[in-house]
Scaffold this active site. Sequence first.
Site, PDB file in Angstrom:
ATOM      1  N   ILE A   1      46.402  61.007 116.638  1.00 23.15           N
ATOM      2  CA  ILE A   1      47.432  60.627 117.602  1.00 23.15           C
ATOM      3  C   ILE A   1      47.922  59.264 117.117  1.00 23.15           C
ATOM      4  CG2 ILE A   1      45.616  59.752 119.167  1.00 23.15           C
ATOM      5  CD1 ILE A   1      47.443  60.147 121.530  1.00 23.15           C
ATOM      6  N   SER A   2      49.236  59.084 117.043  1.00 25.49           N
ATOM      7  CA  SER A   2      49.800  57.858 116.473  1.00 25.49           C
ATOM      8  C   SER A   2      49.445  56.642 117.325  1.00 25.49           C
ATOM      9  CB  SER A   2      51.318  57.963 116.370  1.00 25.49           C
ATOM     10  OG  SER A   2      51.685  59.109 115.639  1.00 25.49           O
TER      11      SER A   2
END
Length: 229
Positions: free
Chosen positions: A68-69
């Site tokens: 997940i960024s």
Amino acid sequence: MGTEEGATDITARQRARMVDEQLRARGIRDDRVLEAMTAIPREWFIGERYRRRAYADEAVPIDAGQTISQPWIVARMTELLAPRPGDRMLELGTGSGYQAAILAALGADVLSLERHAELAQQARERIASLDLPGSVEIRVADGSLGDPAGAPYDGIIVTAAAPAIPVELRDQLADGGRLVIPVGPRNRQILTLAVRHGNDWVETAHGACVFVPLIGPGGFPDERFDPFL
Ligand code: SAH
């Protein structure tokens, strides 16, 4: 005070702090983006093992070897994409579903494509538990060349790295549409915005970033099957 209530307070405080210290202080100006990221519980999108790091200033591992960024990157990409209520958006790389949830919180109707079926399913369940003004549809597919059948899109966000902008994605933008994509080699990319004006695409660069690769004809070969990597 019940435990549930206490947990909610804690994550709401962590979120407010993330928004102040990581986003507002570092140049994110769009109030709607800041509000959406204050509202959506990021920890819901991260498995138990890494949940403690939900509000850390970094990308966090999710299943299938993906990430997940980092919150700042999500905010910046959303700001560049500039979603308006009712916009039709295409996301390539659903991952945890967090980015798609942020776009729907801003009123966009999102189609998100993910090649890993288990990630797609988890993301669907997480997003279903939120009450968002926009909609999110998640499909298991190779999205490296976008979704010609659903084009044109008001915005396309590629949350995985591509060696170059696939021409197919430019063509799937509506007039005035925005494409946000990390472009470059596997280990380092430049966050790139391309805005379509008729048959002109105006490109601007927005700093260095590092994403997991977009796999497929519009991206990189799957390294498990590539003897040269
Ligand atoms: N936007 C996500 C982060 C995505 S990580 C979030 O908010 O959590 C990148 C994702 O792109 C990974 O889940 C990976 O499986 C997916 N991906 C890579 N190549 C793809 C392709 N060709 N089609 C669809 N998904 C792809």
